[in-house]
Write a protein that holds these residues in place. Structure first.
Motif, PDB file in Angstrom:
ATOM      1  N   ARG A 168       0.856  -1.187   0.000  1.00 19.48           N
ATOM      2  CA  ARG A 168       0.000   0.000   0.000  1.00 19.48           C
ATOM      3  C   ARG A 168       0.886   1.228   0.000  1.00 19.48           C
ATOM      4  O   ARG A 168       1.874   1.300   0.734  1.00 19.48           O
ATOM      5  CB  ARG A 168      -0.907   0.007   1.245  1.00 19.48           C
ATOM      6  CG  ARG A 168      -1.917   1.152   1.285  1.00 19.48           C
ATOM      7  CD  ARG A 168      -3.028   0.951   0.284  1.00 19.48           C
ATOM      8  NE  ARG A 168      -3.894   2.114   0.155  1.00 19.48           N
ATOM      9  CZ  ARG A 168      -4.954   2.372   0.931  1.00 19.48           C
ATOM     10  NH1 ARG A 168      -5.263   1.558   1.925  1.00 19.48           N
ATOM     11  NH2 ARG A 168      -5.690   3.440   0.715  1.00 19.48           N
ATOM     12  N   PHE A 170       1.248   5.450   0.371  1.00 17.62           N
ATOM     13  CA  PHE A 170       0.679   6.655   0.966  1.00 17.62           C
ATOM     14  C   PHE A 170       1.464   7.876   0.473  1.00 17.62           C
ATOM     15  O   PHE A 170       2.691   7.864   0.478  1.00 17.62           O
ATOM     16  CB  PHE A 170       0.741   6.586   2.495  1.00 17.62           C
ATOM     17  CG  PHE A 170      -0.128   5.512   3.083  1.00 17.62           C
ATOM     18  CD1 PHE A 170      -1.408   5.797   3.536  1.00 17.62           C
ATOM     19  CD2 PHE A 170       0.336   4.203   3.180  1.00 17.62           C
ATOM     20  CE1 PHE A 170      -2.212   4.805   4.078  1.00 17.62           C
ATOM     21  CE2 PHE A 170      -0.461   3.198   3.725  1.00 17.62           C
ATOM     22  CZ  PHE A 170      -1.745   3.504   4.169  1.00 17.62           C
ATOM     23  N   PRO A 210      -8.256  11.017  13.918  1.00 17.00           N
ATOM     24  CA  PRO A 210      -7.877  11.329  12.535  1.00 17.00           C
ATOM     25  C   PRO A 210      -8.821  12.302  11.852  1.00 17.00           C
ATOM     26  O   PRO A 210      -8.394  13.059  10.975  1.00 17.00           O
ATOM     27  CB  PRO A 210      -7.897   9.955  11.847  1.00 17.00           C
ATOM     28  CG  PRO A 210      -8.739   9.085  12.720  1.00 17.00           C
ATOM     29  CD  PRO A 210      -8.519   9.580  14.112  1.00 17.00           C
ATOM     30  N   ILE A 245      -1.825   9.833  10.686  1.00 10.51           N
ATOM     31  CA  ILE A 245      -2.983   9.297   9.963  1.00 10.51           C
ATOM     32  C   ILE A 245      -2.557   8.169   9.013  1.00 10.51           C
ATOM     33  O   ILE A 245      -3.339   7.255   8.744  1.00 10.51           O
ATOM     34  CB  ILE A 245      -3.774  10.393   9.204  1.00 10.51           C
ATOM     35  CG1 ILE A 245      -2.886  11.175   8.232  1.00 10.51           C
ATOM     36  CG2 ILE A 245      -4.460  11.330  10.191  1.00 10.51           C
ATOM     37  CD1 ILE A 245      -3.669  12.174   7.373  1.00 10.51           C
ATOM     38  N   GLU A 246      -1.309   8.216   8.542  1.00 15.53           N
ATOM     39  CA  GLU A 246      -0.824   7.090   7.737  1.00 15.53           C
ATOM     40  C   GLU A 246      -0.687   5.835   8.584  1.00 15.53           C
ATOM     41  O   GLU A 246      -1.115   4.746   8.171  1.00 15.53           O
ATOM     42  CB  GLU A 246       0.522   7.429   7.095  1.00 15.53           C
ATOM     43  CG  GLU A 246       1.101   6.264   6.300  1.00 15.53           C
ATOM     44  CD  GLU A 246       2.465   6.544   5.691  1.00 15.53           C
ATOM     45  OE1 GLU A 246       3.235   5.573   5.514  1.00 15.53           O
ATOM     46  OE2 GLU A 246       2.756   7.717   5.396  1.00 15.53           O
ATOM     47  N   ALA A 249      -4.016   4.280   9.177  1.00 17.56           N
ATOM     48  CA  ALA A 249      -4.536   3.555   8.011  1.00 17.56           C
ATOM     49  C   ALA A 249      -3.743   2.291   7.720  1.00 17.56           C
ATOM     50  O   ALA A 249      -4.288   1.307   7.218  1.00 17.56           O
ATOM     51  CB  ALA A 249      -4.531   4.471   6.788  1.00 17.56           C
ATOM     52  N   ARG A 251      -2.305   0.371   9.920  1.00 11.90           N
ATOM     53  CA  ARG A 251      -2.242  -0.495  11.099  1.00 11.90           C
ATOM     54  C   ARG A 251      -2.303  -1.990  10.745  1.00 11.90           C
ATOM     55  O   ARG A 251      -1.565  -2.791  11.334  1.00 11.90           O
ATOM     56  CB  ARG A 251      -3.354  -0.128  12.079  1.00 11.90           C
ATOM     57  CG  ARG A 251      -3.228  -0.859  13.415  1.00 11.90           C
ATOM     58  CD  ARG A 251      -4.367  -0.492  14.353  1.00 11.90           C
ATOM     59  NE  ARG A 251      -4.101   0.751  15.064  1.00 11.90           N
ATOM     60  CZ  ARG A 251      -4.765   1.892  14.857  1.00 11.90           C
ATOM     61  NH1 ARG A 251      -5.713   1.956  13.935  1.00 11.90           N
ATOM     62  NH2 ARG A 251      -4.477   2.969  15.564  1.00 11.90           N
TER      63      ARG A 251
END
Length: 307
Positions: A168, A170, A210, A245-246, A249, A251
């Motif tokens: 993923r 970011f 967040p 916040i990254e 997301a 986690r």
């Protein structure tokens, strides 16, 4: 320092968007010479890649024979020297057997562009990071966990059984640059400076709330005007809110996993600090070493498969 090139055997190249790194290698995998340049992909048209390369290494090339150049990164993108098609995850990090051979005017070089990796569904791509992953796996073949590759576009890659299972991306680094360079927050930050406490508090706040991050970003500007907020603290809080916040997301990637962060300074240190705050103890490895190890592994396969 320039050394004799009598024993030059091959060239490793990491051709990124804004920078080019070259390592001139002997047959034992030892670096004879390192060259850095700001002639990245974004500053070149396709027909300019070969002249740029020859300008940097031409005086080191032998008069006879052809030196392999194994290249990763954005030179293999659609906007680069030539497009090296993506391998599809889940897959092993692609190597020389999936590389695109570039036709060159200069017979002294044979150029191989390593492909990136694509993911569908959950559309995503990487180009360059897969070589760092290959470099890490060349030293840690039994690794099962997650590799975090910070940068302008941070990648989280789940690795198992020698394969990139999923990943993923970011845009955290790019968002940070935009906020610091082109938003109202540019008046609050300096070019450098770091406040670890401010960063860690911002990470914690972003992970717990967040939905409040957009408002908390503007509070940084307000505190600059009303409370003389220090520019280093402002910069660190912006970084902490975005990385926070990254991490929230991402986690599912890092929670309960063996995590490796590629990089030992700068933004990689920030990611390690944020993970540590959340109880995930990441270990760091040197980014340049992982890139070069990955290119070494590709070259080794090249000579093993060449008649």
């Amino acid at each position: 320092m320039t050394q004799t090139m009598d024993n030059l055997c091959w060239i490793a190249a990491d051709w990124g968007t804004s920078h080019l790194r070259l390592w001139l290698m002997d047959d034992q995998g030892t670096v004879l010479r390192h060259i850095g340049s700001d002639r990245g992909m974004s500053s070149l048209a396709p027909q300019e890649f070969e002249p740029t390369l020859i300008d940097l290494i031409g005086d080191s090339l032998p008069d006879q024979g052809s030196i392999p150049v194994v290249c990763c990164g954005m030179a293999g993108s659609r906007q680069g020297w030539a497009e090296a098609p993506y391998s599809k995850a889940p897959c092993e990090p692609p190597s020389i057997d999936q590389a695109t051979r570039v036709q060159t005017a200069d017979p002294r070089i044979s150029v191989f562009l390593l492909p990136g990796i694509k993911q569908l569904p959950a559309a995503d791509v990487m180009r360059g990071e897969e070589t760092q992953i290959a470099g890490f796996l060349s030293e840690n073949p039994k690794f099962d966990g997650v590799i975090c590759l910070p940068g302008t576009h941070c990648k989280w890659a789940h690795i198992s059984a020698g394969e990139v299972v999923s990943f993923r991306t970011f845009m955290t680094g790019e968002l940070f640059a935009l906020l610091c360079d082109a938003s109202v927050l540019r008046h609050s930050v300096g070019d450098d400076g770091w406040d670890a406490a401010a960063f860690e508090a911002a990470v914690s706040d972003a992970m717990s709330r967040p939905s409040a991050v957009a408002g908390n970003l503007f509070s940084i500007r307000a505190e600059t005007l009303l409370c003389d907020l220090d520019s280093a603290a402002a910069r660190s809080r912006i970084s902490g809110l975005l990385i926070g916040i990254e991490l929230a997301a991402a986690r599912p990637y890092w929670l309960g996993q063996d995590v490796v962060v590629v990089g030992e300074s700068g933004i990689a240190t920030a990611y390690s600090a944020g993970l540590s705050q959340q109880g995930a103890m990441a270990r760091n490895v040197t980014a340049a070493n992982m890139t070069l190890n990955g290119l070494r592994a590709a070259y080794t396969k090249l000579i093993e498969t060449t008649p």
